[in-house]
Design an enzyme around this catalytic site. Structure first.
Site, PDB file in Angstrom:
ATOM      1  N   GLN A  74      28.335 -31.039  59.164  1.00 25.24           N
ATOM      2  CA  GLN A  74      28.476 -31.995  58.056  1.00 25.24           C
ATOM      3  C   GLN A  74      27.085 -32.394  57.576  1.00 25.24           C
ATOM      4  O   GLN A  74      26.145 -32.403  58.374  1.00 25.24           O
ATOM      5  CB  GLN A  74      29.303 -33.227  58.484  1.00 25.24           C
ATOM      6  CG  GLN A  74      28.693 -34.146  59.515  1.00 25.24           C
ATOM      7  CD  GLN A  74      28.958 -33.754  60.957  1.00 25.24           C
ATOM      8  OE1 GLN A  74      28.997 -32.573  61.277  1.00 25.24           O
ATOM      9  NE2 GLN A  74      29.111 -34.717  61.839  1.00 25.24           N
ATOM     10  N   ASP A  93      35.688 -38.272  58.587  1.00 23.75           N
ATOM     11  CA  ASP A  93      34.225 -38.156  58.486  1.00 23.75           C
ATOM     12  C   ASP A  93      33.905 -37.224  57.301  1.00 23.75           C
ATOM     13  O   ASP A  93      34.265 -36.053  57.325  1.00 23.75           O
ATOM     14  CB  ASP A  93      33.686 -37.557  59.788  1.00 23.75           C
ATOM     15  CG  ASP A  93      32.207 -37.784  59.988  1.00 23.75           C
ATOM     16  OD1 ASP A  93      31.850 -38.678  60.768  1.00 23.75           O
ATOM     17  OD2 ASP A  93      31.407 -37.077  59.349  1.00 23.75           O
ATOM     18  N   ASN A 126      23.171 -42.975  52.530  1.00 23.78           N
ATOM     19  CA  ASN A 126      22.609 -43.257  53.870  1.00 23.78           C
ATOM     20  C   ASN A 126      21.119 -43.596  53.821  1.00 23.78           C
ATOM     21  O   ASN A 126      20.318 -42.778  53.384  1.00 23.78           O
ATOM     22  CB  ASN A 126      22.798 -42.056  54.800  1.00 23.78           C
ATOM     23  CG  ASN A 126      24.258 -41.716  55.011  1.00 23.78           C
ATOM     24  OD1 ASN A 126      24.960 -41.397  54.065  1.00 23.78           O
ATOM     25  ND2 ASN A 126      24.716 -41.794  56.250  1.00 23.78           N
ATOM     26  N   TYR A 171      36.432 -50.414  54.732  1.00 20.82           N
ATOM     27  CA  TYR A 171      35.092 -50.428  54.123  1.00 20.82           C
ATOM     28  C   TYR A 171      35.139 -49.772  52.736  1.00 20.82           C
ATOM     29  O   TYR A 171      34.730 -50.372  51.745  1.00 20.82           O
ATOM     30  CB  TYR A 171      34.143 -49.680  55.048  1.00 20.82           C
ATOM     31  CG  TYR A 171      32.697 -49.662  54.606  1.00 20.82           C
ATOM     32  CD1 TYR A 171      31.890 -50.792  54.721  1.00 20.82           C
ATOM     33  CD2 TYR A 171      32.116 -48.489  54.100  1.00 20.82           C
ATOM     34  CE1 TYR A 171      30.543 -50.767  54.340  1.00 20.82           C
ATOM     35  CE2 TYR A 171      30.777 -48.453  53.718  1.00 20.82           C
ATOM     36  CZ  TYR A 171      30.000 -49.593  53.837  1.00 20.82           C
ATOM     37  OH  TYR A 171      28.675 -49.552  53.458  1.00 20.82           O
ATOM     38  N   ARG A 223      32.537 -34.456  54.928  1.00 16.83           N
ATOM     39  CA  ARG A 223      31.893 -33.194  55.316  1.00 16.83           C
ATOM     40  C   ARG A 223      30.523 -33.017  54.670  1.00 16.83           C
ATOM     41  O   ARG A 223      29.661 -32.338  55.179  1.00 16.83           O
ATOM     42  CB  ARG A 223      32.781 -32.002  54.907  1.00 16.83           C
ATOM     43  CG  ARG A 223      33.857 -31.681  55.932  1.00 16.83           C
ATOM     44  CD  ARG A 223      34.957 -30.880  55.300  1.00 16.83           C
ATOM     45  NE  ARG A 223      35.550 -31.664  54.212  1.00 16.83           N
ATOM     46  CZ  ARG A 223      36.385 -31.192  53.315  1.00 16.83           C
ATOM     47  NH1 ARG A 223      36.726 -29.933  53.309  1.00 16.83           N
ATOM     48  NH2 ARG A 223      36.896 -31.986  52.380  1.00 16.83           N
ATOM     49  N   ARG A 255      38.428 -45.718  58.015  1.00 20.56           N
ATOM     50  CA  ARG A 255      37.253 -46.071  57.210  1.00 20.56           C
ATOM     51  C   ARG A 255      37.650 -46.849  55.959  1.00 20.56           C
ATOM     52  O   ARG A 255      36.786 -47.316  55.208  1.00 20.56           O
ATOM     53  CB  ARG A 255      36.499 -44.805  56.773  1.00 20.56           C
ATOM     54  CG  ARG A 255      35.819 -44.063  57.901  1.00 20.56           C
ATOM     55  CD  ARG A 255      35.224 -42.744  57.422  1.00 20.56           C
ATOM     56  NE  ARG A 255      33.899 -42.889  56.879  1.00 20.56           N
ATOM     57  CZ  ARG A 255      32.776 -42.553  57.518  1.00 20.56           C
ATOM     58  NH1 ARG A 255      32.813 -42.060  58.729  1.00 20.56           N
ATOM     59  NH2 ARG A 255      31.600 -42.712  56.950  1.00 20.56           N
TER      60      ARG A 255
HETATM   61  P1  NAD Z   1      23.620 -54.545  58.109  1.00 20.74           P
HETATM   62  O1  NAD Z   1      24.854 -54.564  58.923  1.00 20.74           O
HETATM   63  O2  NAD Z   1      22.311 -54.459  58.812  1.00 20.74           O
HETATM   64  O3  NAD Z   1      23.559 -55.782  57.124  1.00 20.74           O
HETATM   65  C1  NAD Z   1      24.673 -56.441  56.636  1.00 20.74           C
HETATM   66  C2  NAD Z   1      24.412 -57.931  56.739  1.00 20.74           C
HETATM   67  O4  NAD Z   1      25.553 -58.657  56.232  1.00 20.74           O
HETATM   68  C3  NAD Z   1      24.233 -58.394  58.191  1.00 20.74           C
HETATM   69  O5  NAD Z   1      23.075 -59.202  58.295  1.00 20.74           O
HETATM   70  C4  NAD Z   1      25.501 -59.182  58.492  1.00 20.74           C
HETATM   71  O6  NAD Z   1      25.327 -60.182  59.465  1.00 20.74           O
HETATM   72  C5  NAD Z   1      25.839 -59.720  57.117  1.00 20.74           C
HETATM   73  N1  NAD Z   1      27.257 -60.071  56.947  1.00 20.74           N
HETATM   74  C6  NAD Z   1      28.337 -59.358  57.290  1.00 20.74           C
HETATM   75  N2  NAD Z   1      29.470 -60.030  56.977  1.00 20.74           N
HETATM   76  C7  NAD Z   1      29.074 -61.200  56.408  1.00 20.74           C
HETATM   77  C8  NAD Z   1      29.755 -62.317  55.875  1.00 20.74           C
HETATM   78  N3  NAD Z   1      31.098 -62.367  55.854  1.00 20.74           N
HETATM   79  N4  NAD Z   1      29.031 -63.357  55.389  1.00 20.74           N
HETATM   80  C9  NAD Z   1      27.665 -63.332  55.413  1.00 20.74           C
HETATM   81  N5  NAD Z   1      26.972 -62.301  55.900  1.00 20.74           N
HETATM   82  C10 NAD Z   1      27.658 -61.233  56.387  1.00 20.74           C
HETATM   83  O7  NAD Z   1      23.764 -53.301  57.109  1.00 20.74           O
HETATM   84  P2  NAD Z   1      22.766 -52.739  55.989  1.00 20.74           P
HETATM   85  O8  NAD Z   1      22.561 -51.301  56.281  1.00 20.74           O
HETATM   86  O9  NAD Z   1      21.612 -53.612  55.838  1.00 20.74           O
HETATM   87  O10 NAD Z   1      23.700 -52.830  54.701  1.00 20.74           O
HETATM   88  C11 NAD Z   1      23.520 -53.823  53.701  1.00 20.74           C
HETATM   89  C12 NAD Z   1      24.473 -53.530  52.542  1.00 20.74           C
HETATM   90  O11 NAD Z   1      24.196 -52.246  51.991  1.00 20.74           O
HETATM   91  C13 NAD Z   1      25.938 -53.530  52.964  1.00 20.74           C
HETATM   92  O12 NAD Z   1      26.699 -54.137  51.947  1.00 20.74           O
HETATM   93  C14 NAD Z   1      26.264 -52.064  53.048  1.00 20.74           C
HETATM   94  O13 NAD Z   1      27.621 -51.816  52.774  1.00 20.74           O
HETATM   95  C15 NAD Z   1      25.361 -51.455  51.978  1.00 20.74           C
HETATM   96  N6  NAD Z   1      25.063 -50.048  52.254  1.00 20.74           N
HETATM   97  C16 NAD Z   1      24.172 -49.700  53.230  1.00 20.74           C
HETATM   98  C17 NAD Z   1      23.932 -48.358  53.476  1.00 20.74           C
HETATM   99  C18 NAD Z   1      22.945 -47.901  54.512  1.00 20.74           C
HETATM  100  O14 NAD Z   1      22.804 -46.697  54.711  1.00 20.74           O
HETATM  101  N7  NAD Z   1      22.205 -48.757  55.155  1.00 20.74           N
HETATM  102  C19 NAD Z   1      24.614 -47.370  52.746  1.00 20.74           C
HETATM  103  C20 NAD Z   1      25.533 -47.775  51.790  1.00 20.74           C
HETATM  104  C21 NAD Z   1      25.746 -49.117  51.536  1.00 20.74           C
HETATM  105  N1  UDP Z   2      27.024 -38.819  63.774  1.00 21.47           N
HETATM  106  C1  UDP Z   2      26.775 -38.003  64.870  1.00 21.47           C
HETATM  107  N2  UDP Z   2      26.346 -38.584  66.020  1.00 21.47           N
HETATM  108  C2  UDP Z   2      26.124 -39.919  66.140  1.00 21.47           C
HETATM  109  C3  UDP Z   2      26.365 -40.755  65.016  1.00 21.47           C
HETATM  110  C4  UDP Z   2      26.814 -40.163  63.848  1.00 21.47           C
HETATM  111  O1  UDP Z   2      26.954 -36.786  64.808  1.00 21.47           O
HETATM  112  O2  UDP Z   2      25.715 -40.362  67.214  1.00 21.47           O
HETATM  113  C5  UDP Z   2      27.462 -38.199  62.504  1.00 21.47           C
HETATM  114  C6  UDP Z   2      28.718 -38.821  61.904  1.00 21.47           C
HETATM  115  O3  UDP Z   2      29.869 -38.194  62.412  1.00 21.47           O
HETATM  116  C7  UDP Z   2      28.511 -38.518  60.426  1.00 21.47           C
HETATM  117  C8  UDP Z   2      26.995 -38.587  60.248  1.00 21.47           C
HETATM  118  O4  UDP Z   2      26.451 -38.414  61.546  1.00 21.47           O
HETATM  119  O5  UDP Z   2      28.942 -37.220  60.126  1.00 21.47           O
HETATM  120  C9  UDP Z   2      26.502 -39.889  59.649  1.00 21.47           C
HETATM  121  O6  UDP Z   2      27.059 -40.957  60.389  1.00 21.47           O
HETATM  122  P1  UDP Z   2      26.710 -42.474  60.106  1.00 21.47           P
HETATM  123  O7  UDP Z   2      27.631 -43.292  60.940  1.00 21.47           O
HETATM  124  O8  UDP Z   2      25.249 -42.690  60.261  1.00 21.47           O
HETATM  125  O9  UDP Z   2      27.008 -42.678  58.552  1.00 21.47           O
HETATM  126  P2  UDP Z   2      28.243 -42.293  57.593  1.00 21.47           P
HETATM  127  O10 UDP Z   2      29.238 -41.448  58.329  1.00 21.47           O
HETATM  128  O11 UDP Z   2      28.798 -43.600  57.177  1.00 21.47           O
HETATM  129  O12 UDP Z   2      27.586 -41.527  56.522  1.00 21.47           O
END
Ligand code: NAD
Ligand code: UDP
Length: 317
Positions: free
Chosen positions: A211, A275, A176, A147, A277, A144
């Site tokens: 978790q 992952d 999330n 990221y 917790r 992970r």
């Molecule tokens: P997503 O994957 O749907 O969106 C990310 C977008 O970025 C996509 O459209 C992808 O094509 C684009 N992208 C990736 N690499 C690129 C690059 N090199 N140049 C141009 N575009 C690029 O994900 P999301 O859930 O919409 O997340 C958006 C942002 O929010 C991300 O930065 C993510 O890390 C952050 N974030 C999201 C969550 C969540 O729960 N959704 C949680 C924490 C952080």
């Molecule tokens: N997870 C799960 N089943 C799935 C997908 C995810 O049990 O099919 C669990 C995963 O192991 C984690 C939590 O759900 O503990 C959230 O996962 P997700 O990938 O959505 O987000 P993140 O781990 O980045 O919070």
């Protein structure tokens, strides 16, 4: 028509980005959506294409970009573990080179810039719930890390550009978030469980499912973004944006099965490495500085998300 501001959204055709673009276009801003369509899709912004205050530009943020804008929301980066681990080197590049390019642009055109950071900067947290003052517990060499460390480095860059170049920055640590337009196959827990339950297939709970995560509905999050961008220049964050309601993954699985009336059984699969917790935001700072807290409860948000995936699956059959 008088347009309010020129706003650049990177990652604008992704899940969160498309909702943000929609909100900005509706508020009469002149919106440029930049995306390389790695995990995002033109489908997500199809309803905006053709509007006079919306423009889509296919571009990879690891390469420089020049655009005259007033504000930048930097969201470009794959967000689901499956997608960010697919090409981990590119993930780090997107976070780090992408941040450098967007900060460089903000510096040149004197734009205000917001970074979409993440609760992953806290890693597998030893402090619960997580306040912004907690420095985290992150493995620098795990699967992970591309990221987590990429996002941590991006935060560093944002604060160094502020100290060194007096940039107006904002850093949101997103927890999330779920809702319509999540990628159906990106492996995130809410989309996985809903799609599995709609198809009456086994619900894949990783590990014992004890978790925890806190799930924020997308509209609440976008409201938080807008409010954060609107704060006074002295306020930079980082600020947690998320819903403090905390659920075990097993509870989520049972809730989704119940709400859909699905015949799915629960299948326990191995827990992925590193992952976290537990995860739950402390949102005291967001309440104080943005006057923000989520309004949409999990059940309510799930109703809308289930309706979206139900429609999506019917269309793709
Ligand atoms: P997503 O994957 O749907 O969106 C990310 C977008 O970025 C996509 O459209 C992808 O094509 C684009 N992208 C990736 N690499 C690129 C690059 N090199 N140049 C141009 N575009 C690029 O994900 P999301 O859930 O919409 O997340 C958006 C942002 O929010 C991300 O930065 C993510 O890390 C952050 N974030 C999201 C969550 C969540 O729960 N959704 C949680 C924490 C952080
Ligand atoms: N997870 C799960 N089943 C799935 C997908 C995810 O049990 O099919 C669990 C995963 O192991 C984690 C939590 O759900 O503990 C959230 O996962 P997700 O990938 O959505 O987000 P993140 O781990 O980045 O919070």
């Amino acid at each position: 028509m008088h347009l309010q501001k020129r706003v650049l959204v990177t990652g604008g055709s992704g899940f969160l980005g498309s909702h943000l673009c929609e909100r900005l276009v509706a508020a009469n801003h002149d919106v440029i959506c930049v995306d390389n369509c790695f995990t995002g899709s033109k489908q997500n912004i199809l309803h905006l294409i053709g509007k006079s205050n919306f423009e889509f530009l296919r571009h990879d943020v690891t390469f420089p970009l020049y655009a005259e804008v007033d504000e930048i929301y930097n969201l470009a980066c794959p967000a689901s573990p499956i997608h960010y681990q697919f090409d981990p080197v590119q993930t780090t590049k997107t976070s780090v080179h992408g941040a450098i390019n967007m900060l460089g642009l903000a510096k040149r055109v004197k734009a205000k810039i917001m970074q979409a950071s993440t609760s992953e900067v806290y890693g597998d947290p030893a402090v619960h719930p997580q306040p912004e003052s907690y420095w985290g517990n992150v493995n620098p060499i795990g699967s992970r890390s591309c990221y987590d460390e990429g996002k941590r480095c991006a935060e560093t860059l944002f604060f160094d550009y502020r100290r060194q170049h007096k940039l107006r920055i904002k850093v949101a640590r997103i927890f999330n978030t779920y809702g319509p337009r999540m990628h159906p196959n990106d492996g995130r827990v809410v989309s996985n469980f809903i799609v599995q339950a709609l198809k009456n297939e086994p619900i894949t709970v990783y590990g014992e499912g004890l978790q925890t995560r806190s799930f924020c509905y997308v509209d609440d999050l976008v409201e938080g973004f807008i409010r954060l961008m609107g704060t006074k220049d002295e306020f930079t964050g980082p600020v947690n944006l998320g819903n403090p309601g905390e659920f075990t993954i097993l509870e989520l699985a049972e809730l989704v099965i119940e709400m859909i009336g699905s015949k799915s059984k629960i299948d326990h699969l191995p827990l992925p490495s590193d992952d976290p917790r537990q995860r739950k935001p402390d949102i005291a700072l967001a309440k104080k500085e943005l006057g923000w807290e989520p309004a949409i409860k999990l059940r309510e948000g799930l109703v809308k998300t289930i309706a979206y995936f139900d429609e999506f699956l019917k269309r793709s059959n």
